[in-house]
Scaffold this active site. Structure first.
Site, mmCIF file in Angstrom:
data_model
loop_
_atom_site.group_PDB
_atom_site.id
_atom_site.type_symbol
_atom_site.label_atom_id
_atom_site.label_comp_id
_atom_site.label_asym_id
_atom_site.label_seq_id
_atom_site.Cartn_x
_atom_site.Cartn_y
_atom_site.Cartn_z
ATOM 1 N N CYS A 33 0.865 -1.184 0.000
ATOM 2 C CA CYS A 33 0.000 0.000 0.000
ATOM 3 C C CYS A 33 0.897 1.229 0.000
ATOM 4 O O CYS A 33 2.067 1.137 -0.383
ATOM 5 C CB CYS A 33 -0.971 -0.029 1.184
ATOM 6 N N ASN A 77 2.349 1.421 4.364
ATOM 7 C CA ASN A 77 2.663 0.148 5.052
ATOM 8 C C ASN A 77 2.385 0.225 6.558
ATOM 9 O O ASN A 77 3.065 -0.420 7.358
ATOM 10 C CB ASN A 77 4.109 -0.305 4.790
ATOM 11 N N CYS A 137 -1.313 0.677 7.401
ATOM 12 C CA CYS A 137 -2.750 0.386 7.529
ATOM 13 C C CYS A 137 -3.147 -0.848 6.707
ATOM 14 O O CYS A 137 -3.323 -1.937 7.240
ATOM 15 C CB CYS A 137 -3.598 1.588 7.114
ATOM 16 N N ARG A 138 -3.297 -0.672 5.382
ATOM 17 C CA ARG A 138 -3.901 -1.736 4.576
ATOM 18 C C ARG A 138 -2.997 -2.940 4.358
ATOM 19 O O ARG A 138 -3.424 -4.085 4.552
ATOM 20 C CB ARG A 138 -4.346 -1.170 3.211
ATOM 21 N N SER A 139 -1.747 -2.708 3.931
ATOM 22 C CA SER A 139 -0.909 -3.885 3.628
ATOM 23 C C SER A 139 -0.512 -4.666 4.885
ATOM 24 O O SER A 139 -0.416 -5.898 4.808
ATOM 25 C CB SER A 139 0.297 -3.534 2.750
ATOM 26 N N ASP A 172 -8.139 3.768 1.184
ATOM 27 C CA ASP A 172 -7.180 4.161 2.219
ATOM 28 C C ASP A 172 -7.946 4.652 3.456
ATOM 29 O O ASP A 172 -8.637 5.657 3.391
ATOM 30 C CB ASP A 172 -6.307 5.287 1.654
#
Ligand code: 4NP
Length: 155
Positions: free
Chosen positions: A10, A13, A15-17, A127
């Site tokens: 993401c 690095n 939050c999402r990934s 995001d």
């Protein structure tokens, strides 16, 4: 046996990934596939290098029984394009950045996480960084569905 190496990417690095790394590892372990895969995550940006995931990401994942608190952010490196078999972007911006940095012969390794996931209309994991906690739960719903679909596609 050769392990399949998967890198989730993401922007930050944090939050999402990291959530994708934790959820996908959990799904693999649930299915007895934990030993077959090497799973990592990274950001296209470098602002948060060395930091743990955002506290909201840690809390949202913990709410589903998944501990991501030990992860530390890193930036995508040039060597990742050789080291990983699949490099999986959370959104179109990440995808574009990865393709711009990837050597031509590694472009086929780079894909969008939600593309082709049964039952999911969205193309991007939004995001959640600037929003509220519900954004993290929505991201986790998408990440869970995409993780199950990804594992089903792997040999
Ligand atoms: P991520 O979220 O890409 O899901 O880790 C973000 C984290 C930090 C920033 C942007 C997005 N930032 O601009 O610092």
């Amino acid at each position: 046996m050769k392990q399949t190496r998967i890198l989730f990417v993401c922007l930050g690095n944090i939050c999402r990934s990291p959530m994708a790394e934790g959820v996908f590892r959990h799904v693999c372990e649930e299915n007895g596939r934990g030993q077959d895969l090497v799973i990592d995550s990274a950001g296209t940006g470098g602002w948060h290098i060395g930091n743990p995931p955002d506290h909201r990401a840690i809390a949202a994942a913990a709410g589903r029984g998944i501990d991501i608190s030990a992860q530390r952010a890193r930036q995508v490196a040039g060597t990742d394009f050789q080291a990983f078999d699949h490099i999986i972007a959370m959104d179109e911006d990440n995808l574009e950045t990865l393709l711009a940095r990837a050597p031509e012969d590694t472009h086929s390794k780079v894909s969008l996480f939600l593309e082709g996931v049964p039952g999911i209309e969205e193309r991007e994991v939004p995001d959640p960084y600037y929003g509220g906690e519900e954004g993290f739960d929505h991201a986790l719903d998408l990440i869970e569905a995409a993780s199950r679909a990804l594992l089903a596609r792997l040999p």
